[in-house]
Scaffold this motif. Structure first.
Motif, PDB file in Angstrom:
ATOM      1  N   ARG A  42     -14.296  17.108  -3.808  1.00 13.90           N
ATOM      2  CA  ARG A  42     -13.794  17.411  -2.468  1.00 13.90           C
ATOM      3  C   ARG A  42     -14.161  16.322  -1.464  1.00 13.90           C
ATOM      4  O   ARG A  42     -13.495  16.143  -0.457  1.00 13.90           O
ATOM      5  CB  ARG A  42     -14.333  18.764  -2.002  1.00 13.90           C
ATOM      6  N   GLY A  43     -15.238  15.611  -1.735  1.00 14.76           N
ATOM      7  CA  GLY A  43     -15.616  14.511  -0.846  1.00 14.76           C
ATOM      8  C   GLY A  43     -14.636  13.356  -0.902  1.00 14.76           C
ATOM      9  O   GLY A  43     -14.396  12.675   0.101  1.00 14.76           O
ATOM     10  N   ILE A  44     -14.062  13.147  -2.077  1.00  9.62           N
ATOM     11  CA  ILE A  44     -13.040  12.091  -2.221  1.00  9.62           C
ATOM     12  C   ILE A  44     -11.697  12.588  -1.707  1.00  9.62           C
ATOM     13  O   ILE A  44     -10.960  11.855  -1.049  1.00  9.62           O
ATOM     14  CB  ILE A  44     -12.947  11.650  -3.700  1.00  9.62           C
ATOM     15  N   GLY A  45     -11.377  13.843  -1.990  1.00  7.81           N
ATOM     16  CA  GLY A  45     -10.139  14.424  -1.469  1.00  7.81           C
ATOM     17  C   GLY A  45      -8.892  13.778  -2.021  1.00  7.81           C
ATOM     18  O   GLY A  45      -7.954  13.465  -1.276  1.00  7.81           O
ATOM     19  N   PHE A  46      -8.855  13.572  -3.325  1.00  6.76           N
ATOM     20  CA  PHE A  46      -7.734  12.853  -3.938  1.00  6.76           C
ATOM     21  C   PHE A  46      -6.421  13.616  -3.745  1.00  6.76           C
ATOM     22  O   PHE A  46      -6.353  14.828  -3.917  1.00  6.76           O
ATOM     23  CB  PHE A  46      -7.998  12.652  -5.427  1.00  6.76           C
ATOM     24  N   ARG A  47      -5.378  12.856  -3.385  1.00  5.45           N
ATOM     25  CA  ARG A  47      -4.029  13.410  -3.257  1.00  5.45           C
ATOM     26  C   ARG A  47      -3.074  12.649  -4.170  1.00  5.45           C
ATOM     27  O   ARG A  47      -3.156  11.420  -4.271  1.00  5.45           O
ATOM     28  CB  ARG A  47      -3.521  13.305  -1.818  1.00  5.45           C
ATOM     29  N   GLU A  48      -2.162  13.386  -4.796  1.00  4.74           N
ATOM     30  CA  GLU A  48      -1.172  12.762  -5.674  1.00  4.74           C
ATOM     31  C   GLU A  48       0.120  12.419  -4.946  1.00  4.74           C
ATOM     32  O   GLU A  48       0.895  11.601  -5.433  1.00  4.74           O
ATOM     33  CB  GLU A  48      -0.865  13.684  -6.857  1.00  4.74           C
ATOM     34  N   LYS A  49       0.349  13.031  -3.803  1.00  4.71           N
ATOM     35  CA  LYS A  49       1.576  12.766  -3.047  1.00  4.71           C
ATOM     36  C   LYS A  49       1.237  12.686  -1.568  1.00  4.71           C
ATOM     37  O   LYS A  49       0.387  13.431  -1.071  1.00  4.71           O
ATOM     38  CB  LYS A  49       2.624  13.856  -3.295  1.00  4.71           C
ATOM     39  N   SER A  50       1.923  11.805  -0.877  1.00  2.39           N
ATOM     40  CA  SER A  50       1.565  11.538   0.510  1.00  2.39           C
ATOM     41  C   SER A  50       2.241  12.498   1.473  1.00  2.39           C
ATOM     42  O   SER A  50       3.250  13.150   1.137  1.00  2.39           O
ATOM     43  CB  SER A  50       1.964  10.103   0.882  1.00  2.39           C
ATOM     44  N   ASP A  51       1.684  12.557   2.673  1.00  3.46           N
ATOM     45  CA  ASP A  51       2.420  13.134   3.794  1.00  3.46           C
ATOM     46  C   ASP A  51       3.591  12.202   4.104  1.00  3.46           C
ATOM     47  O   ASP A  51       3.591  11.025   3.699  1.00  3.46           O
ATOM     48  CB  ASP A  51       1.507  13.244   5.016  1.00  3.46           C
ATOM     49  N   PRO A  52       4.628  12.662   4.825  1.00  2.00           N
ATOM     50  CA  PRO A  52       5.718  11.746   5.220  1.00  2.00           C
ATOM     51  C   PRO A  52       5.155  10.556   5.990  1.00  2.00           C
ATOM     52  O   PRO A  52       4.423  10.721   6.972  1.00  2.00           O
ATOM     53  CB  PRO A  52       6.604  12.616   6.110  1.00  2.00           C
ATOM     54  N   THR A  53       5.453   9.370   5.540  1.00  2.00           N
ATOM     55  CA  THR A  53       4.913   8.163   6.160  1.00  2.00           C
ATOM     56  C   THR A  53       5.879   6.998   5.967  1.00  2.00           C
ATOM     57  O   THR A  53       6.981   7.164   5.415  1.00  2.00           O
ATOM     58  CB  THR A  53       3.529   7.842   5.582  1.00  2.00           C
ATOM     59  N   LYS A  54       5.462   5.799   6.420  1.00  2.00           N
ATOM     60  CA  LYS A  54       6.345   4.632   6.386  1.00  2.00           C
ATOM     61  C   LYS A  54       5.523   3.394   6.037  1.00  2.00           C
ATOM     62  O   LYS A  54       4.322   3.335   6.299  1.00  2.00           O
ATOM     63  CB  LYS A  54       7.003   4.394   7.756  1.00  2.00           C
ATOM     64  N   MET A  55       6.199   2.415   5.474  1.00  2.00           N
ATOM     65  CA  MET A  55       5.582   1.108   5.268  1.00  2.00           C
ATOM     66  C   MET A  55       6.657   0.026   5.290  1.00  2.00           C
ATOM     67  O   MET A  55       7.831   0.290   5.018  1.00  2.00           O
ATOM     68  CB  MET A  55       4.790   1.067   3.964  1.00  2.00           C
ATOM     69  N   LEU A  56       6.230  -1.172   5.650  1.00  2.00           N
ATOM     70  CA  LEU A  56       7.128  -2.335   5.689  1.00  2.00           C
ATOM     71  C   LEU A  56       6.597  -3.379   4.734  1.00  2.00           C
ATOM     72  O   LEU A  56       5.408  -3.736   4.787  1.00  2.00           O
ATOM     73  CB  LEU A  56       7.200  -2.902   7.105  1.00  2.00           C
ATOM     74  N   VAL A  57       7.466  -3.859   3.848  1.00  2.00           N
ATOM     75  CA  VAL A  57       7.089  -4.879   2.871  1.00  2.00           C
ATOM     76  C   VAL A  57       7.897  -6.137   3.157  1.00  2.00           C
ATOM     77  O   VAL A  57       9.137  -6.097   3.173  1.00  2.00           O
ATOM     78  CB  VAL A  57       7.338  -4.393   1.433  1.00  2.00           C
ATOM     79  N   VAL A  58       7.200  -7.257   3.381  1.00  2.00           N
ATOM     80  CA  VAL A  58       7.842  -8.542   3.698  1.00  2.00           C
ATOM     81  C   VAL A  58       7.348  -9.576   2.697  1.00  2.00           C
ATOM     82  O   VAL A  58       6.130  -9.757   2.537  1.00  2.00           O
ATOM     83  CB  VAL A  58       7.519  -8.992   5.134  1.00  2.00           C
ATOM     84  N   ALA A  59       8.275 -10.255   2.031  1.00  2.00           N
ATOM     85  CA  ALA A  59       7.920 -11.229   0.998  1.00  2.00           C
ATOM     86  C   ALA A  59       7.741 -12.616   1.609  1.00  2.00           C
ATOM     87  O   ALA A  59       8.272 -13.611   1.105  1.00  2.00           O
ATOM     88  CB  ALA A  59       8.984 -11.250  -0.096  1.00  2.00           C
ATOM     89  N   ASP A  60       6.988 -12.682   2.695  1.00  2.00           N
ATOM     90  CA  ASP A  60       6.672 -13.958   3.351  1.00  2.00           C
ATOM     91  C   ASP A  60       5.502 -13.717   4.305  1.00  2.00           C
ATOM     92  O   ASP A  60       5.671 -13.177   5.398  1.00  2.00           O
ATOM     93  CB  ASP A  60       7.879 -14.499   4.104  1.00  2.00           C
ATOM     94  N   GLY A  61       4.313 -14.111   3.880  1.00  2.00           N
ATOM     95  CA  GLY A  61       3.132 -13.907   4.717  1.00  2.00           C
ATOM     96  C   GLY A  61       3.113 -14.754   5.964  1.00  2.00           C
ATOM     97  O   GLY A  61       2.416 -14.433   6.936  1.00  2.00           O
ATOM     98  N   ASP A  62       3.876 -15.858   5.961  1.00  2.00           N
ATOM     99  CA  ASP A  62       3.847 -16.764   7.113  1.00  2.00           C
ATOM    100  C   ASP A  62       4.626 -16.244   8.306  1.00  2.00           C
ATOM    101  O   ASP A  62       4.564 -16.842   9.382  1.00  2.00           O
ATOM    102  CB  ASP A  62       4.403 -18.136   6.706  1.00  2.00           C
ATOM    103  N   ILE A  63       5.370 -15.166   8.162  1.00  2.00           N
ATOM    104  CA  ILE A  63       6.113 -14.616   9.298  1.00  2.00           C
ATOM    105  C   ILE A  63       5.160 -14.154  10.391  1.00  2.00           C
ATOM    106  O   ILE A  63       5.504 -14.153  11.572  1.00  2.00           O
ATOM    107  CB  ILE A  63       7.048 -13.484   8.820  1.00  2.00           C
ATOM    108  N   VAL A  64       3.921 -13.763  10.025  1.00  2.00           N
ATOM    109  CA  VAL A  64       2.944 -13.347  11.043  1.00  2.00           C
ATOM    110  C   VAL A  64       1.920 -14.441  11.323  1.00  2.00           C
ATOM    111  O   VAL A  64       0.932 -14.204  12.020  1.00  2.00           O
ATOM    112  CB  VAL A  64       2.220 -12.052  10.637  1.00  2.00           C
ATOM    113  N   ARG A  65       2.141 -15.633  10.806  1.00  2.00           N
ATOM    114  CA  ARG A  65       1.207 -16.741  11.048  1.00  2.00           C
ATOM    115  C   ARG A  65       1.739 -17.623  12.167  1.00  2.00           C
ATOM    116  O   ARG A  65       2.859 -18.106  12.112  1.00  2.00           O
ATOM    117  CB  ARG A  65       1.031 -17.583   9.777  1.00  2.00           C
ATOM    118  N   ASN A  66       0.910 -17.848  13.188  1.00  5.68           N
ATOM    119  CA  ASN A  66       1.292 -18.776  14.257  1.00  5.68           C
ATOM    120  C   ASN A  66       0.856 -20.195  13.907  1.00  5.68           C
ATOM    121  O   ASN A  66      -0.097 -20.401  13.148  1.00  5.68           O
ATOM    122  CB  ASN A  66       0.681 -18.362  15.596  1.00  5.68           C
TER     123      ASN A  66
END
Length: 472
Positions: free
Chosen positions: A349-373
């Motif tokens: 219970r201390g770890i609280g493992f879940r197999e499925k997430s709450d509704p959420t979002k993520m963004l995946v970009v195949a270029d790390g330099d887009i956030v590099r100045n």
């Protein structure tokens, strides 16, 4: 003296002066203006910039952008003044991510709306989540951060860190992944004309695959590309530099109608890869950024040579249009560790493992330099995110990052204002000047002629009417 003191005070408050040329009976003269306002609320003051100022942009474009973003800027300042606590986000460190000076532009943009922490996971289960004891057997587990961001990690992730990130997502955490699947840098071309782009495995492929995408070990070559300075000869012993389009630095045009990319300018990419979409039940996938119509894909290992700058591109090779490079994922994600961990961990219970997430979002970009100045070459100071010091042009990287974070953190009101489009119906000034006399004559003569014709017609009709009445 009073005027100079006022100018100094406005500058200290954060307003930037703009030079304006005014035509008077005495001739043209230069005048200094501060296009903005100081907004105050409960002892707090913030500057409101009305006129957008972007290095390298045309005045008409700056004016159009200023009008388009006016409502957003006003709402943004009011929100920043009235919000009691800003959402917390985290830049994840410890895996060879970008240095602080390379993330200064991203930090400055995001810090206006969020409190930013630097977090090294280091196998600590409480690094991204916090546990509140309800009783001796139960805990309430919540996320510490509204979103976390990975800025071009270069070292492999261990399974413990991946598990902690996975469970952060399962509890509704938002993630921005800016990842380079291929190792390729311009530093390697400083002392040689060519280098090799090699696949880079940071042990995240299985995790991203489970969430719905695969980052490919390839590079995009695009005919719509950023020009880079190249020595093309010498004159009088001095090197002559020209700007030539470098196909490995694509300029990405957002083409989809989505709040994250609406009204965002070209986005500057460096050694960008492609993304495959994996069939994942319950996950909505939206391709936000893709290459141009004239692009191609080269697989690793790839020879990266400056010689292509001096060759005319063969358009027949650029026949892989609109390759996805940034994908938004939304829905309920399945844990990477479902059916993979022992029962004593799954039931803890201390770890609280879940197999499925709450509704959420993520963004995946195949270029790390887009956030590099970029960093100024001589002064070694960070430049604004998206600004290219060679072409002196501001690209849309900052707006893309800010919109993405706003969207993931559910700042829907702000992003709706930012993505609203207002089109200015500007006059064609050369055409106006060329036809000035015609339109002046037209506007002077035609109304008078219409009035005279109306009078004549009315006179004739009245005359016929009375003539017929007299005859009868």
């Amino acid at each position: 003296m009073e005027r100079n003191a006022l100018y100094d005070e406005l500058t200290r408050e954060g307003l930037s002066p703009t030079e304006l040329f005014v035509t008077t009976p005495e001739g043209r003269r230069q005048q200094l203006i501060f296009p903005g306002a100081i907004v105050s609320y409960k002892q707090r003051r913030l500057p409101l910039h009305i006129l957008a100022s972007q290095p390298g942009s045309q005045p008409e474009a700056a004016l159009n952008q200023s009008i388009q973003n006016l409502e957003y800027n006003i709402s943004s300042v009011i929100r920043r003044l009235t919000v009691q606590t800003r959402p917390k986000i985290a830049f994840i460190e410890g895996h060879g991510e970008l240095e602080d000076i390379e993330l200064a532009g991203a930090s400055k943009a995001l810090s206006e709306y969020y409190t930013i922490d630097r977090v090294t996971i280091d196998g600590q289960i409480s690094s991204l989540t916090q546990r509140t004891e309800i009783d001796s057997l139960n805990y309430r587990i919540t996320n510490k951060y509204a979103a976390i961001l990975f800025a071009k990690p270069t070292k492999p992730f261990n399974e413990r860190d991946k598990f902690i990130i996975d469970q952060y997502i399962m509890y509704g955490g938002r993630v921005l992944w800016f990842i380079d699947p291929v190792h390729a840098t311009m530093d390697s071309l400083q002392n040689a004309d060519q280098t090799i782009g090699l696949s880079k495995d940071i042990n995240l492929s299985d995790q991203l695959f489970r969430y719905g995408v695969r980052l490919n070990s390839n590079l995009v070559m695009d005919m719509q590309a950023l020009p880079i300075p190249v020595v093309t000869g010498s004159l009088g012993g001095q090197p002559q530099t020209s700007f030539l389009a470098w196909d490995f630095f694509p300029l990405i045009t957002p083409r989809i109608d989505h709040p994250i990319v609406n009204n965002v300018d070209l986005i500057m990419g460096h050694f960008t890869s492609t993304i495959d979409l994996i069939e994942t039940p319950g996950i909505e996938k939206t391709v936000l950024l893709s290459s141009s119509q004239y692009s191609r894909v080269v697989n690793t290992p790839v020879l990266i040579s400056l010689d292509i700058l001096h060759q005319e591109p063969d358009q027949s090779l650029y026949r892989h249009p609109f390759q996805p490079v940034a994908v938004l994922l939304e829905g309920e994600f399945e844990s990477l560790y479902s059916n993979r961990i022992p029962p004593e961990i799954a039931d803890d219970r201390g770890i609280g493992f879940r197999e499925k997430s709450d509704p959420t979002k993520m963004l995946v970009v195949a270029d790390g330099d887009i956030v590099r100045n970029q960093v100024h070459l001589s002064q070694h100071r960070p430049l604004p995110l998206g600004y290219d010091q060679f072409t002196r042009r501001q690209f849309g990287n900052r707006d893309f990052l800010l919109n993405a974070m706003n969207y993931l953190c559910d700042d829907s009101g702000l992003i709706a204002l930012r993505s609203r489009e207002i089109k200015l119906r500007l006059l064609d000034m050369p055409r106006v000047r060329n036809n000035k006399i015609f339109w002046q004559a037209f506007n002077s003569i035609v109304p008078v002629a219409l009035v005279i014709m109306f009078g004549i017609v009315r006179f004739v009709l009245r005359k016929r009417k009375y003539t017929s009445n007299t005859a009868s």
